[in-house]
Design an enzyme around this catalytic site. Structure first.
Site, PDB file in Angstrom:
ATOM      1  N   TYR A 123     -37.364  -2.583  76.242  1.00 45.61           N
ATOM      2  CA  TYR A 123     -37.055  -2.128  77.594  1.00 45.61           C
ATOM      3  C   TYR A 123     -38.122  -1.258  78.244  1.00 45.61           C
ATOM      4  CZ  TYR A 123     -32.518  -4.179  76.794  1.00 45.61           C
ATOM      5  OH  TYR A 123     -31.514  -5.076  76.536  1.00 45.61           O
ATOM      6  N   PHE A 402     -22.552   2.007  73.563  1.00 44.02           N
ATOM      7  CA  PHE A 402     -21.708   1.340  74.569  1.00 44.02           C
ATOM      8  C   PHE A 402     -22.264  -0.033  74.903  1.00 44.02           C
ATOM      9  CE2 PHE A 402     -24.695   4.292  76.546  1.00 44.02           C
ATOM     10  CZ  PHE A 402     -25.381   3.483  77.410  1.00 44.02           C
TER      11      PHE A 402
END
Length: 402
Positions: A123, A402
């Site tokens: 990322y 998450f």
């Protein structure tokens, strides 16, 4: 065939779940669909299609994150990002990231995005910086506290989940505003984080719940009973305390349980247990990246947090993926509050947007990032002042994936 991208509909949760399972080489479980449903915001999920086949996608959870000095603030919690095997290297992930970040900017939604990365090299090219780490902690059973540690006289007790959960939720909500990196949780998030079916346990026991009036702990046990006696592993899932005394009391309880050889915990990098122990070396620690952060809009994101020292500096921001951030911005901090405006002045510091994301929660020093060639100083002394202003009172930590 031409690839297409669009947001999802409510009835597309099942194929999206199967896509994510496929991307992570996991078996799909239809019984988990309802658990996913409570977390699914279809209008914030994008998928890429090759014809009628869903081949990649990613979503956003609408949440709040605690930032330095200013409590919970809106954040785009990026989740469930994946590409099917056989469809990689076709630009699928780039299309998803573009849709997410450009959409946040164009709609003036959250100015900050965060995620957990399955691989650390993914990322950065989309402007995310490593904003927090966790520590893999291992402490032997019975490890002694140093003289003077106060645990109090209150009894720590184990209770059933139905009794524990409302108390845990209340304690978490009281503690969260002061814990940088902690996220808001709906009932669906709580149910997901503490899911306890057999397939959630990875060979360990069911969760056990420990309460103190000012804190709680949740743990599992991996049993091991060799010839010389029990040497089980106690795996802490979460430990929350409102006071230092409660924190020490909960740790003391866990360290003194019978049949255990080691207490293991994926915890905050500044977990104070090492300072409670008589022998600090008995706590083995290794660090790994956890939360990655992305500044979506420089002028909206930087004022979300407070800063421990005043500073006035012109930042020359490099951001090829989100070009609206590219250019020179004057960051002015007075009394802890920041203002940001675009200027044409000569820069004091050049900074890659990844470095801004890494430093945003106060866990990464801009001076260290400069040594990693993500920041460059033009005005002598400006980098040190800016680096100090971005520090937080404690290490950021996100206690949940998450």
């Amino acid at each position: 065939m031409t690839l297409t991208l669009r947001t999802l509909a409510h009835d597309e949760l099942r194929p999206f779940q199967r896509l994510v399972d496929s991307a992570f080489l996991q078996d799909s479980r239809e019984e988990l669909l309802e658990r996913w449903r409570g977390l699914f915001e279809p209008e914030r999920h994008h998928a890429v299609f090759d014809g009628d086949e869903m081949i990649g996608g990613g979503g956003i959870q609408t949440r709040a994150i605690t930032v330095p000095g200013n409590g919970p603030q809106p954040v785009a919690a990026v989740t469930s990002v994946g590409v099917k095997p056989g469809h990689r290297r076709r630009g699928v992930l780039t299309r998803v990231m573009t849709a997410q970040l450009h959409g946040l900017h164009e709609e003036s939604r959250e100015a900050l995005a965060v995620l957990w990365s399955s691989e650390a090299g993914i990322y950065g090219r989309y402007g995310y910086g490593m904003a927090a780490e966790f520590t893999r902690l291992s402490v032997p059973r019975g490890a002694a506290f140093r003289a003077g540690v106060v645990t109090g006289d209150e009894r720590v007790r184990e209770v059933p989940v139905d009794e524990a959960m409302p108390v845990m939720q209340a304690l978490y909500e009281r503690a969260r505003p002061g814990r940088t990196g902690w996220l808001s949780r709906t009932d669906a998030h709580w149910a997901h984080q503490f899911a306890d079916e057999e397939h959630d346990r990875d060979g360990l026991t069911a969760y056990r719940y420990v309460l103190h009036s000012r804190g709680y702990a949740v743990y599992r046990v991996k049993h091991d009973w060799p010839d010389r006696g029990p040497r089980g592993e106690l795996h802490v899932r979460e430990l929350v305390a409102e006071t230092d005394e409660a924190y020490a009391a909960l740790y003391r309880y866990l360290l003194d349980l019978d049949h255990i050889g080691e207490v293991k915990f994926f915890t905050a990098s500044d977990d104070p247990v090492v300072h409670l122990l008589e022998d600090s070396r008995s706590a083995l620690r290794s660090r790994c990246d956890s939360l990655w952060a992305r500044v979506v809009d420089v002028d909206r994101a930087l004022p979300l947090r407070r800063y421990p020292s005043d500073v006035d500096a012109v930042l020359d921001v490099h951001d090829a993926f989100c070009p609206w951030n590219e250019g020179r911005w004057r960051l002015t901090v007075e009394g802890g509050e920041a203002s940001v405006r675009r200027v044409a002045d000569e820069p004091d510091v050049a900074v890659d947007v990844r470095a801004l994301g890494a430093a945003f929660l106060g866990g990464a020093r801009l001076t260290a990032l400069a040594r990693g060639q993500q920041v460059r100083e033009f005005t002598p002394g400006a980098l040190n002042r800016l680096s100090h202003a971005f520090l937080g009172d404690r290490e950021p930590h996100c206690p949940e994936v998450f």
